[in-house]
Structures are given as C-alpha cells and as structure tokens.
Design a protein around this motif. Structure first.
Motif, PDB file in Angstrom:
ATOM      1  N   ILE A   1       0.856  -1.184   0.000  1.00  0.00           N
ATOM      2  CA  ILE A   1       0.000   0.000   0.000  1.00  0.00           C
ATOM      3  C   ILE A   1       0.890   1.229   0.000  1.00  0.00           C
ATOM      4  CG2 ILE A   1      -1.690   1.318   1.335  1.00  0.00           C
ATOM      5  CD1 ILE A   1      -2.721  -1.382   2.396  1.00  0.00           C
ATOM      6  N   VAL A   2       0.660   2.119  -0.971  1.00  0.00           N
ATOM      7  CA  VAL A   2       1.411   3.361  -1.084  1.00  0.00           C
ATOM      8  C   VAL A   2       0.505   4.509  -0.661  1.00  0.00           C
ATOM      9  CG1 VAL A   2       2.522   4.950  -2.704  1.00  0.00           C
ATOM     10  CG2 VAL A   2       2.919   2.488  -2.900  1.00  0.00           C
ATOM     11  N   VAL A   3       0.988   5.332   0.257  1.00  0.00           N
ATOM     12  CA  VAL A   3       0.235   6.476   0.763  1.00  0.00           C
ATOM     13  C   VAL A   3       0.984   7.751   0.372  1.00  0.00           C
ATOM     14  CG1 VAL A   3      -0.696   7.624   2.818  1.00  0.00           C
ATOM     15  CG2 VAL A   3      -0.575   5.115   2.729  1.00  0.00           C
ATOM     16  N   ILE A   4       0.287   8.670  -0.279  1.00  0.00           N
ATOM     17  CA  ILE A   4       0.870   9.953  -0.669  1.00  0.00           C
ATOM     18  C   ILE A   4       0.153  11.053   0.111  1.00  0.00           C
ATOM     19  CG2 ILE A   4       1.259  11.585  -2.560  1.00  0.00           C
ATOM     20  CD1 ILE A   4       1.124   9.096  -4.459  1.00  0.00           C
ATOM     21  N   ILE A   5       0.938  11.865   0.815  1.00  0.00           N
ATOM     22  CA  ILE A   5       0.386  12.993   1.561  1.00  0.00           C
ATOM     23  C   ILE A   5       0.933  14.265   0.937  1.00  0.00           C
ATOM     24  CG2 ILE A   5       0.247  14.153   3.793  1.00  0.00           C
ATOM     25  CD1 ILE A   5       0.621  11.359   5.075  1.00  0.00           C
ATOM     26  N   GLY A   6       0.028  15.140   0.519  1.00  0.00           N
ATOM     27  CA  GLY A   6       0.421  16.394  -0.113  1.00  0.00           C
ATOM     28  C   GLY A   6      -0.113  17.592   0.632  1.00  0.00           C
ATOM     29  N   LYS A   7       0.699  18.661   0.670  1.00  0.00           N
ATOM     30  CA  LYS A   7       0.260  19.892   1.325  1.00  0.00           C
ATOM     31  C   LYS A   7       0.976  21.079   0.705  1.00  0.00           C
ATOM     32  CE  LYS A   7       3.645  19.444   5.038  1.00  0.00           C
ATOM     33  NZ  LYS A   7       3.843  19.316   6.464  1.00  0.00           N
ATOM     34  N   VAL A   8       0.339  22.241   0.789  1.00  0.00           N
ATOM     35  CA  VAL A   8       0.929  23.481   0.296  1.00  0.00           C
ATOM     36  C   VAL A   8       1.998  23.932   1.284  1.00  0.00           C
ATOM     37  CG1 VAL A   8       0.511  25.888  -0.334  1.00  0.00           C
ATOM     38  CG2 VAL A   8      -1.239  24.161  -0.822  1.00  0.00           C
ATOM     39  N   THR A   9       3.160  24.329   0.747  1.00  0.00           N
ATOM     40  CA  THR A   9       4.244  24.805   1.603  1.00  0.00           C
ATOM     41  C   THR A   9       4.559  26.282   1.393  1.00  0.00           C
ATOM     42  OG1 THR A   9       5.842  24.095  -0.048  1.00  0.00           O
ATOM     43  CG2 THR A   9       5.361  22.565   1.761  1.00  0.00           C
TER      44      THR A   9
ATOM     45  N   VAL B   1       3.245  29.950  -1.225  1.00  0.00           N
ATOM     46  CA  VAL B   1       2.499  30.531  -2.342  1.00  0.00           C
ATOM     47  C   VAL B   1       3.200  31.800  -2.804  1.00  0.00           C
ATOM     48  CG1 VAL B   1       0.278  29.572  -1.616  1.00  0.00           C
ATOM     49  CG2 VAL B   1       0.916  31.856  -0.881  1.00  0.00           C
ATOM     50  N   GLY B   2       3.156  32.011  -4.105  1.00  0.00           N
ATOM     51  CA  GLY B   2       3.647  33.246  -4.699  1.00  0.00           C
ATOM     52  C   GLY B   2       2.455  34.045  -5.180  1.00  0.00           C
ATOM     53  N   THR B   3       2.594  34.666  -6.342  1.00  0.00           N
ATOM     54  CA  THR B   3       1.510  35.464  -6.904  1.00  0.00           C
ATOM     55  C   THR B   3       0.517  34.593  -7.657  1.00  0.00           C
ATOM     56  OG1 THR B   3       3.039  37.309  -7.124  1.00  0.00           O
ATOM     57  CG2 THR B   3       0.978  37.455  -8.363  1.00  0.00           C
ATOM     58  N   THR B   4       1.029  33.762  -8.579  1.00  0.00           N
ATOM     59  CA  THR B   4       0.156  32.886  -9.379  1.00  0.00           C
ATOM     60  C   THR B   4       0.518  31.418  -9.224  1.00  0.00           C
ATOM     61  OG1 THR B   4       1.584  33.096 -11.326  1.00  0.00           O
ATOM     62  CG2 THR B   4      -0.242  34.682 -11.121  1.00  0.00           C
ATOM     63  N   SER B   5       1.542  31.138  -8.442  1.00  0.00           N
ATOM     64  CA  SER B   5       1.986  29.750  -8.278  1.00  0.00           C
ATOM     65  C   SER B   5       2.065  29.373  -6.808  1.00  0.00           C
ATOM     66  CB  SER B   5       3.354  29.548  -8.936  1.00  0.00           C
ATOM     67  OG  SER B   5       4.335  30.297  -8.258  1.00  0.00           O
ATOM     68  N   LEU B   6       2.168  28.083  -6.563  1.00  0.00           N
ATOM     69  CA  LEU B   6       2.312  27.572  -5.216  1.00  0.00           C
ATOM     70  C   LEU B   6       3.168  26.332  -5.246  1.00  0.00           C
ATOM     71  CD1 LEU B   6      -0.886  25.665  -4.183  1.00  0.00           C
ATOM     72  CD2 LEU B   6      -0.799  26.928  -6.303  1.00  0.00           C
ATOM     73  N   GLU B   7       3.829  26.060  -4.137  1.00  0.00           N
ATOM     74  CA  GLU B   7       4.641  24.856  -4.024  1.00  0.00           C
ATOM     75  C   GLU B   7       3.875  23.832  -3.196  1.00  0.00           C
ATOM     76  OE1 GLU B   7       9.186  24.454  -3.015  1.00  0.00           O
ATOM     77  OE2 GLU B   7       8.012  24.110  -1.187  1.00  0.00           O
ATOM     78  N   VAL B   8       3.924  22.585  -3.648  1.00  0.00           N
ATOM     79  CA  VAL B   8       3.261  21.480  -2.953  1.00  0.00           C
ATOM     80  C   VAL B   8       4.318  20.445  -2.575  1.00  0.00           C
ATOM     81  CG1 VAL B   8       1.563  19.619  -3.141  1.00  0.00           C
ATOM     82  CG2 VAL B   8       1.117  21.834  -4.228  1.00  0.00           C
ATOM     83  N   ARG B   9       4.349  20.092  -1.303  1.00  0.00           N
ATOM     84  CA  ARG B   9       5.237  19.023  -0.832  1.00  0.00           C
ATOM     85  C   ARG B   9       4.459  17.727  -0.839  1.00  0.00           C
ATOM     86  NH1 ARG B   9       8.433  18.547   4.960  1.00  0.00           N
ATOM     87  NH2 ARG B   9       8.437  16.264   5.026  1.00  0.00           N
ATOM     88  N   LEU B  10       5.102  16.672  -1.354  1.00  0.00           N
ATOM     89  CA  LEU B  10       4.484  15.354  -1.398  1.00  0.00           C
ATOM     90  C   LEU B  10       5.404  14.346  -0.718  1.00  0.00           C
ATOM     91  CD1 LEU B  10       3.657  16.058  -5.000  1.00  0.00           C
ATOM     92  CD2 LEU B  10       1.863  15.422  -3.397  1.00  0.00           C
ATOM     93  N   ASP B  11       4.887  13.700   0.304  1.00  0.00           N
ATOM     94  CA  ASP B  11       5.621  12.639   0.994  1.00  0.00           C
ATOM     95  C   ASP B  11       4.926  11.323   0.690  1.00  0.00           C
ATOM     96  OD1 ASP B  11       7.713  14.024   2.606  1.00  0.00           O
ATOM     97  OD2 ASP B  11       5.948  15.074   3.385  1.00  0.00           O
ATOM     98  N   THR B  12       5.720  10.338   0.285  1.00  0.00           N
ATOM     99  CA  THR B  12       5.173   9.042  -0.088  1.00  0.00           C
ATOM    100  C   THR B  12       5.691   7.979   0.860  1.00  0.00           C
ATOM    101  OG1 THR B  12       5.216   9.754  -2.403  1.00  0.00           O
ATOM    102  CG2 THR B  12       4.864   7.416  -1.995  1.00  0.00           C
TER     103      THR B  12
ATOM    104  N   ASN C   1       9.616   8.260  -0.735  1.00  0.00           N
ATOM    105  CA  ASN C   1       9.834   9.338  -1.692  1.00  0.00           C
ATOM    106  C   ASN C   1       9.411  10.673  -1.100  1.00  0.00           C
ATOM    107  OD1 ASN C   1       8.742  11.144  -4.073  1.00  0.00           O
ATOM    108  ND2 ASN C   1      10.169   9.690  -4.982  1.00  0.00           N
ATOM    109  N   ARG C   2      10.105  11.733  -1.526  1.00  0.00           N
ATOM    110  CA  ARG C   2       9.685  13.099  -1.219  1.00  0.00           C
ATOM    111  C   ARG C   2       9.882  13.915  -2.487  1.00  0.00           C
ATOM    112  NH1 ARG C   2      11.726  15.737   3.916  1.00  0.00           N
ATOM    113  NH2 ARG C   2       9.929  14.603   4.709  1.00  0.00           N
ATOM    114  N   ALA C   3       8.923  14.791  -2.771  1.00  0.00           N
ATOM    115  CA  ALA C   3       9.010  15.636  -3.964  1.00  0.00           C
ATOM    116  C   ALA C   3       8.342  16.970  -3.697  1.00  0.00           C
ATOM    117  CB  ALA C   3       8.335  14.949  -5.150  1.00  0.00           C
TER     118      ALA C   3
END
Length: 158
Positions: free
Chosen positions: A73-81, A83-94, A108-110
């Motif tokens: 079973i693979v679990v991916i947890i994503g969250k916003v880390t 935000v800029g003006t029109t973009s945002l960064e998302v962290r994903l831990d697997t 994995n982390r991305a």
C-alpha cells in the motif's frame, strides 16, 4: 484584500495498491507510475487551495528513498508549503504502509510547483497561505530558498 487559506484546508492523502501492471523490470514500482500519482496528488492539493484549474510548472527534488513492491500500500500525503503570486509549491511525501503493523515507511519526497489558471487558461492570483505551526513556518522558509534556486536555474537556462 487577498483571500487566505490554512495548510490543512488543502492537504490530501491518497492511497494506491501496487499491482503487477505498476512494476518495472526489476519488480519494483515503476518510477514513472509514482510520478503520475504524485502529479495527480499535487494537482488536487493545488486545486483545493486555489479553487481553480492548475498546471504543473516544475518538479523539484524528486528523491527516491526506497522501492515499493507488488501488493504493498502506497500512501501519498500532499500539502501546500509556499504561495507566490500565481503559483504555489506542494510538498508530497510518499510512504509504504505495512498491513501487519500499520507503520508507514518513507519511500519518496518531492516538491511540485503548480500554477493557477483562470477561465482562459492564463495564470491567475492564488490565495495566500496561513502558516501556523513551527514546521509550517520552517517549510515556508525552505520553500523560499527552493524558489530562489528555481529562478536562478531558469535564468541560467537549466
């Protein structure tokens, strides 16, 4: 005034079972399959935060720590880390979640940069991010550094 949302408002947890069609020739989860799952999760996080359509602009630090195998079973947890003006960064831990003890082991982390789009598929402003915990604040500061590195690579043509 700019609308703002908490990190918790857009966090996602997605679960997949590794099946034979997800495996590479070495019998492990194919990296491209995991990347597809990560991109989908990052998109969901970004859509929840922006409440709009989004596109993937870049992927940073896609780090494979350990393999996943058939039946796991693979679990991916994503969250916003960040935000800029029109973009945002998302962290994903697997993680691989072991059925026998329920423990999760990181594989994995991305970090994905997502851009919000308006009805004409043009970049649009994103809501701000309310960072509350010490870990959220630390992630915000680290994200600012990653953003600087992305901009520097872009200027240098990488």
């Amino acid at each position: 005034m700019r609308e703002e949302r908490r990190v918790s408002e857009s966090q996602v947890e997605i679960v997949h079972m590794v099946r034979p069609n997800h495996l590479n020739a070495a019998g492990r989860l194919f990296g491209g399959m995991l990347m597809e799952w990560l991109d989908e999760a990052a998109g969901m996080v970004a859509m929840r935060h922006t409440r709009s359509n989004v596109i993937t602009a870049s992927v940073d630090n896609l780090r494979f720590i350990h393999g996943a195998y058939n039946g796991e079973i693979v679990v991916i947890i994503g969250k916003v880390t960040y935000v800029g003006t029109t973009s945002l960064e998302v962290r994903l831990d697997t993680y691989v979640e072991h059925i026998d003890d329920g423990m999760r082991y990181p594989i994995n982390r991305a970090y994905f940069t997502m851009v919000a789009l308006d009805e004409n598929d043009k970049p649009k402003p994103v809501p701000g991010l309310i960072v509350e915990s010490e870990s959220e604040k630390a992630e915000w500061e680290a994200a600012k550094k990653r953003r600087e590195m992305r901009l520097r690579r872009k200027e240098e043509g990488y």
